[in-house]
Design an enzyme around this catalytic site. Structure first.
Site, PDB file in Angstrom:
ATOM      1  N   ARG A  58       0.766  -1.370   0.093  1.00 13.59           N
ATOM      2  CA  ARG A  58      -0.159   0.057  -0.130  1.00 13.59           C
ATOM      3  C   ARG A  58       0.777   1.466  -0.015  1.00 13.59           C
ATOM      4  NH1 ARG A  58      -3.436   1.495   3.500  1.00 13.59           N
ATOM      5  NH2 ARG A  58      -4.828   2.182   1.951  1.00 13.59           N
ATOM      6  N   CYS A 102      13.929  -5.968  -3.143  1.00 16.18           N
ATOM      7  CA  CYS A 102      15.162  -5.430  -3.901  1.00 16.18           C
ATOM      8  C   CYS A 102      14.523  -4.500  -4.645  1.00 16.18           C
ATOM      9  CB  CYS A 102      15.671  -6.434  -4.811  1.00 16.18           C
ATOM     10  SG  CYS A 102      16.125  -7.854  -4.035  1.00 16.18           S
ATOM     11  N   GLU A 103      13.958  -3.153  -4.045  1.00 17.43           N
ATOM     12  CA  GLU A 103      13.455  -2.025  -4.467  1.00 17.43           C
ATOM     13  C   GLU A 103      13.653  -0.994  -3.644  1.00 17.43           C
ATOM     14  OE1 GLU A 103      10.180  -1.789  -6.701  1.00 17.43           O
ATOM     15  OE2 GLU A 103      10.056  -3.989  -7.215  1.00 17.43           O
TER      16      GLU A 103
END
Ligand code: LLP
Length: 449
Positions: free
Chosen positions: A345, A376-377
């Protein structure tokens, strides 16, 4: 719900901003040494027993919210939107509390029916229902199918067949803009849901439906958006839909008996944020409906609402273990063992949460930190700029309130982290409702070696 809680240590009622428990389940109590219990169950015990990340759902809070809705709409229908969160236990609670159920896939429908939910109290939604969705709806005998596009009329009529009969509603786009974020605004023509009112398409759809012997049109539906905290947009939508009911009566001599105004009722995610006041909202809606219908000389249709978030959101708490604390430029990153795979969200809608350190009393001054996930962001942020004690360290437990809606129901398999388990708490007892997703689950599904 609760705004202040007796603090056993201080021996008085505490309401310091950092200790504000107003967005926590009403059953939340403070324990010594910085602990919190929900429904009498200490959160640290739950983390130790079930491991983290972990979702906790307060059964009493869900049931109390269902009852509050029933009380607010005594002569209407309250239909719980399953997309907010669904499990077999939730199906049972909602059934026992007398609500209906809104589903939008064969998956949600079959889970509900196999868990014992009466199909006639189910409303089937979807802007792109697949043949399987429609077949499942007809096979299970759902109470209402909500027609979302003109092309669905012929498809459904064909699926029902010459001997069958299915109750339907039409989802109308009333042309009202409302909602907490552009991705969850559904009341205007420039989005994919429903049939527009303004250009006459909705009236045409009604005419076609009234011509179908296998389909029984019971009324109009709209869902203007989500996380709406004021009644006005709903009142405007209601006025427009009553206008359409009057046109239908004038043209076809039929007074449709039902009006479903959808969900979208806003809640507070952090202390001090606005929330829709459900009893006041219900009173205004019912009064406005009576007034408009009297003005149009229409019988008052049976009103339905479809809350999802407002039923389960505030009943849920997410628990994470801190894995690392890092300083980068002016920012502090507190990385935990969950992330956007259990709560997308913040990344999707920029929502802000209020995590709290639990299980350890800290006297360190608060500082702002970004609680980030393990994916991994760079956008994998769970709580941006959250005030947390300056000494938060690996091994600490963080709890995020208002985690009951659109977290686990939107969870993904990203990075094969595995979706977290969910434990219901009630009267001092935890009960595992959903187990943790394991590597073995992934292996079983990945059959292509
Ligand atoms: N009825 C219909 C037809 C809906 O499409 C929805 C939600 C509801 C009822 C329930 O809305 P609620 O009361 O829960 O706001 N993932 C987003 C919310 C998407 C809502 C989609 N439809 C979020 O996390 O904010």
């Amino acid at each position: 719900m609760t705004t202040s809680i007796a603090d056993p240590e201080a021996g008085r009622t505490a309401a310091a901003p950092a200790e504000d428990l107003s967005v926590w389940p009403a059953s939340t109590t403070r324990l010594p040494h910085g602990g919190l219990a929900v429904a009498g169950v200490p959160l640290t015990e739950l983390a130790d027993r079930f491991d983290t990340p972990l979702y906790v759902l307060d059964e009493g809070e869900v049931r109390a919210r269902c009852r509050a809705y029933r009380d607010a709409f005594p002569d209407g229908d309250v239909v719980y939107a399953a997309k907010a969160f669904l499990s077999r236990a939730v199906v049972r609670w909602v059934r026992e509390e007398g609500l209906g159920l809104d589903v939008c896939s064969a998956g949600e429908l079959e889970l509900a029916v196999t868990a014992g939910f009466p199909p006639e109290r189910i409303v089937l939604h979807g802007n792109a229902k697949s043949p399987r969705d429609l077949a499942a709806g007809l096979r299970c005998g759902v109470g209402r199918v909500v027609i979302d596009s003109p092309s669905e009329i012929a498809r459904l009529a064909a699926a029902v067949g010459p001997a069958g009969r299915q109750k339907v509603m039409v989802r109308v786009v009333p042309g009202v803009a409302a909602g907490g974020h552009h991705k969850i605004r559904t009341g205007t023509e420039d989005q994919k849901f429903g049939i527009p009112l303004s250009d006459g398409q909705a009236l045409q759809a009604v005419a076609r439906l009234l011509d179908q012997p296998g389909l029984e049109l019971t009324g109009l539906h709209c869902h203007i958006g989500s996380q709406i905290t004021e009644p006005e947009p709903y009142l405007e939508a209601l006025r427009r839909l009553v206008g359409l009911l009057a046109r239908v009566r004038d043209l076809h001599g039929v007074a449709l008996p039902e009006l479903d105004l959808g969900g979208g009722h806003g809640i507070a995610y952090r202390p001090g944020e606005p929330a829709l006041d459900v009893p006041a909202f219900a009173a205004r809606l019912r009064a406005e409906l009576a007034r408009c219908c009297a003005g149009a000389r229409l019988p008052v249709p049976r009103l339905a609402v479809e809350p999802g978030r407002a039923v389960v959101g505030p009943a849920g708490v997410a628990l994470y273990r801190v894995l690392s604390v890092k300083h980068g430029g002016a920012r502090v990153f507190v990385a935990v063992d969950g992330g956007m795979s259990d709560n997308p969200r913040p990344a999707l809608y920029g929502v802000r949460y209020a995590p709290r350190l639990v299980g350890r009393r800290s006297s360190a001054p608060l500082r702002r930190a970004d609680v980030v996930g393990r994916h991994c962001e760079a956008g994998d942020v769970l709580a941006a700029d959250a005030p947390l004690p300056g000494d938060v360290r690996p091994g600490d437990l963080l709890a995020v309130p208002v985690a009951g809606a659109y977290h686990l129901s939107m969870a993904s398999g990203y990075n094969l982290v595995g979706r977290p388990p969910l434990v219901a708490v009630h009267a001092g007892t935890p009960r595992l409702l959903l187990r943790r997703e394991t590597l073995a689950d992934h292996r079983r599904r990945d059959i292509g070696a």
